[in-house]
Structure formats: structure tokens, C-alpha cells
Design a protein around this motif. Structure first.
Motif, PDB file in Angstrom:
ATOM      1  N   ILE A  81     -46.137  -4.315  27.835  1.00  0.00           N
ATOM      2  CA  ILE A  81     -45.302  -3.852  28.682  1.00  0.00           C
ATOM      3  C   ILE A  81     -45.870  -4.401  30.071  1.00  0.00           C
ATOM      4  N   ARG A  82     -47.010  -4.589  30.121  1.00  0.00           N
ATOM      5  CA  ARG A  82     -47.145  -5.012  31.517  1.00  0.00           C
ATOM      6  C   ARG A  82     -46.448  -6.511  31.897  1.00  0.00           C
ATOM      7  N   SER A  83     -46.596  -7.573  30.994  1.00  0.00           N
ATOM      8  CA  SER A  83     -45.936  -8.432  31.203  1.00  0.00           C
ATOM      9  C   SER A  83     -44.311  -8.495  31.287  1.00  0.00           C
ATOM     10  N   SER A  84     -43.938  -7.815  30.446  1.00  0.00           N
ATOM     11  CA  SER A  84     -42.364  -7.420  30.539  1.00  0.00           C
ATOM     12  C   SER A  84     -42.101  -6.968  31.790  1.00  0.00           C
ATOM     13  N   TRP A  85     -42.881  -5.620  32.453  1.00  0.00           N
ATOM     14  CA  TRP A  85     -42.318  -5.331  33.797  1.00  0.00           C
ATOM     15  C   TRP A  85     -42.535  -6.224  35.056  1.00  0.00           C
ATOM     16  N   PHE A  86     -43.940  -7.123  34.716  1.00  0.00           N
ATOM     17  CA  PHE A  86     -44.117  -8.005  35.874  1.00  0.00           C
ATOM     18  C   PHE A  86     -43.126  -9.112  35.888  1.00  0.00           C
ATOM     19  N   SER A  87     -42.438  -9.337  34.771  1.00  0.00           N
ATOM     20  CA  SER A  87     -41.459 -10.521  34.921  1.00  0.00           C
ATOM     21  C   SER A  87     -40.179  -9.910  35.611  1.00  0.00           C
ATOM     22  N   ILE A  88     -39.717  -8.521  34.971  1.00  0.00           N
ATOM     23  CA  ILE A  88     -38.401  -8.099  35.745  1.00  0.00           C
ATOM     24  C   ILE A  88     -38.703  -7.634  37.180  1.00  0.00           C
ATOM     25  N   ALA A  89     -39.947  -7.219  37.736  1.00  0.00           N
ATOM     26  CA  ALA A  89     -40.439  -7.085  39.129  1.00  0.00           C
ATOM     27  C   ALA A  89     -40.495  -8.413  39.914  1.00  0.00           C
ATOM     28  N   ASN A  90     -40.632  -9.409  39.185  1.00  0.00           N
ATOM     29  CA  ASN A  90     -40.821 -10.870  39.897  1.00  0.00           C
ATOM     30  C   ASN A  90     -42.113 -10.845  40.640  1.00  0.00           C
ATOM     31  N   VAL A  91     -43.151 -10.216  39.996  1.00  0.00           N
ATOM     32  CA  VAL A  91     -44.591 -10.384  40.556  1.00  0.00           C
ATOM     33  C   VAL A  91     -45.462 -11.158  39.440  1.00  0.00           C
ATOM     34  N   SER A  92     -46.437 -11.750  39.962  1.00  0.00           N
ATOM     35  CA  SER A  92     -47.620 -12.559  39.182  1.00  0.00           C
ATOM     36  C   SER A  92     -48.442 -11.541  38.425  1.00  0.00           C
ATOM     37  N   GLU A  93     -48.704 -12.078  37.311  1.00  0.00           N
ATOM     38  CA  GLU A  93     -49.746 -11.280  36.478  1.00  0.00           C
ATOM     39  C   GLU A  93     -51.106 -11.019  37.159  1.00  0.00           C
ATOM     40  N   ASN A  94     -51.366 -11.638  38.361  1.00  0.00           N
ATOM     41  CA  ASN A  94     -52.524 -11.397  39.041  1.00  0.00           C
ATOM     42  C   ASN A  94     -52.217 -10.607  40.204  1.00  0.00           C
ATOM     43  N   THR A  95     -51.028  -9.936  40.446  1.00  0.00           N
ATOM     44  CA  THR A  95     -50.933  -8.938  41.611  1.00  0.00           C
ATOM     45  C   THR A  95     -51.717  -8.095  41.685  1.00  0.00           C
ATOM     46  N   THR A  96     -52.213  -7.523  42.797  1.00  0.00           N
ATOM     47  CA  THR A  96     -53.013  -6.448  43.348  1.00  0.00           C
ATOM     48  C   THR A  96     -52.370  -5.232  43.294  1.00  0.00           C
ATOM     49  N   GLU A  97     -50.981  -5.276  43.104  1.00  0.00           N
ATOM     50  CA  GLU A  97     -50.513  -3.949  43.181  1.00  0.00           C
ATOM     51  C   GLU A  97     -50.525  -3.416  41.912  1.00  0.00           C
ATOM     52  N   CYS A  98     -50.743  -1.946  41.961  1.00  0.00           N
ATOM     53  CA  CYS A  98     -50.862  -1.096  40.596  1.00  0.00           C
ATOM     54  C   CYS A  98     -49.636  -0.518  40.419  1.00  0.00           C
ATOM     55  N   LEU A  99     -48.906  -1.333  39.424  1.00  0.00           N
ATOM     56  CA  LEU A  99     -47.549  -1.185  39.216  1.00  0.00           C
ATOM     57  C   LEU A  99     -47.232  -0.130  37.805  1.00  0.00           C
TER      58      LEU A  99
END
Length: 223
Positions: A153-171
Motif C-alpha cells: 500500500i505504501r509503495s503504491s501511494w508514494f508512487s502516486i503522490a510522487n514522494v520518496s520512500e524516505n519521506t518524513t511526511e506521514c501520509l
């Protein structure tokens, strides 16, 4: 006092004020609900438990990053569920090469798009239904949750949101509880089903619904 029966924001929606729906209790504080959405949630849970007698139901919320999501003709949630499906199918095909038998997993979902006046972006409430013989559980779904389904779920959402896996934002936020193990068939006499439907009915409330032309605020899997 006569309460409105039709949603003033969408006259195709019937507002629902009762404390029970088809034998399941609802949260009175979240009324009115949208009756059509309660029906779709009910049907989705019924289909999930008819196919997978042991179903893992995962409840979580998704936030949009501060920078927003890049424009795309396909809504974010539609892309999310397609991405999750692709990753789960890839997992199945990979394991099938190594094992004589692998459980299949049909992904079903219900999701609600909301936005409050004070928020610059919408947010999403999601329930995902998967085969509990394939995915046993998730954790709290925070950044350090390494459970297999959370990572999908996380990798899918981060890809759509265009953020890095290392983001500090809690999404991604897991609900309380973040998952429920349900055993079919689906019925309103099972205490686990009762608690689950009441928990998930939050997605069907009218309050904070984001109404946009051409993009429904509440969607479920089609089959």
C-alpha cells in the motif's frame, strides 16, 4: 422537526438517520449517512466474505503531501487500487513458480474522499478486503511498519503522490484497529461482523464529503 430525506448536495442520495442498517448498528453521532453508500459497503463486504471465508479487512487513511499530487486524468484512488492489484498479482505469479499451490487473492475496497474547509487538500478513508490466507495482518501502518501488505500500500501511494520512500511526511495512518480478521459468511449475528460494519460505516457519513463534478466521493470495487 422534519429531517431532509434527500442530500441537498446531491439529490440522487438519500440521507439515512436510523441507528441500524440491515441488522447492523451504526454510530449515531455520524448521522446522517448516505443510504446508497451503506448499501454498497454492505454488498462489498458480503462479496468479499463469500469468496474468501477468511478475510482480512484493513482500515486506513491517506493524506496528500504538502506539495500536492501531480495532475493526472485518472483519480488517485482508482490508480491506487490498480497499483495494489498489480503488486498482489505479481506476488502470486512469483510464488507460483516456487510452490505447488498458492492462495489467490481478490482485492476489494470501499473508499471515501473528504475535505474540510480548513484543509488545502482532500484526504481519503479506505477499507481494503483481501484473502487472510495470503496476508495475515498489518501493523500500525506507520513509516516503520514492515508488514507485507502495508509495504504494498505504501509503495503504491508514494508512487502516486510522487514522494520518496524516505519521506518524513506521514501520509498513511492506520485506524484503531488497523485490521480485522473476519470469518464468513457475512451476517448480522456475528459480533466481529457487527463491530466491523459499524467501524467501516464511518466512510458512509455525509459530513465532510467532497463533492466534485465527474468524480464520485464514495467508490467501491465493482465485483
Amino acid at each position: 422537526m422534519n429531517l431532509p430525506t434527500r442530500n441537498p448536495m446531491n439529490h440522487n442520495h438519500k440521507l439515512y438517520y436510523d441507528s441500524w442498517y440491515r441488522g447492523f448498528p451504526l454510530w449515531p453521532q455520524h448521522a446522517p449517512y448516505i443510504e446508497e453508500n451503506l448499501s454498497r459497503l454492505y454488498d462489498t463486504m458480503e462479496r468479499a466474505l463469500k469468496e474468501h471465508k477468511r478475510t482480512l479487512a484493513v482500515r486506513f487513511d491517506l493524506k496528500v503531501p504538502v506539495a500536492g499530487i501531480p495532475l493526472h486524468p485518472v483519480p488517485p484512488m482508482e490508480r491506487l487500487f490498480k497499483a495494489v492489484n498489480r503488486k498482489i498479482r505479481a506476488k502470486y505469479k512469483k510464488e507460483l513458480k516456487l510452490k505447488p499451490y498458492v492462495h489467490q487473492c481478490t482485492v476489494r475496497y470501499a473508499q471515501k474522499t473528504e475535505q474540510r474547509v480548513e484543509s488545502p487538500y482532500e484526504h481519503y478513508h479506505v477499507v481494503l478486503f483481501v484473502n487472510n490466507d495470503v496476508f495475515r495482518q498489518v501493523g500500525h501502518m506507520g513509516p516503520d511498519d514492515d508488514s507485507e501488505l502495508t509495504k504494498i500500500i505504501r509503495s503504491s501511494w508514494f508512487s502516486i503522490a510522487n514522494v520518496s520512500e524516505n519521506t518524513t511526511e506521514c501520509l498513511i495512518h492506520g485506524s484503531t484497529p488497523s485490521f480485522r480478521r473476519l470469518k464468513g459468511p457475512f451476517n448480522s449475528t456475528n459480533p466481529d461482523m457487527i463491530d466491523a460494519f459499524r467501524h467501516f460505516s464511518y466512510l458512509c457519513k455525509e459530513d465532510s464529503t467532497l463533492y466534485r463534478r465527474g468524480r464520485p466521493a464514495f467508490t467501491t470495487s465493482r465485483k
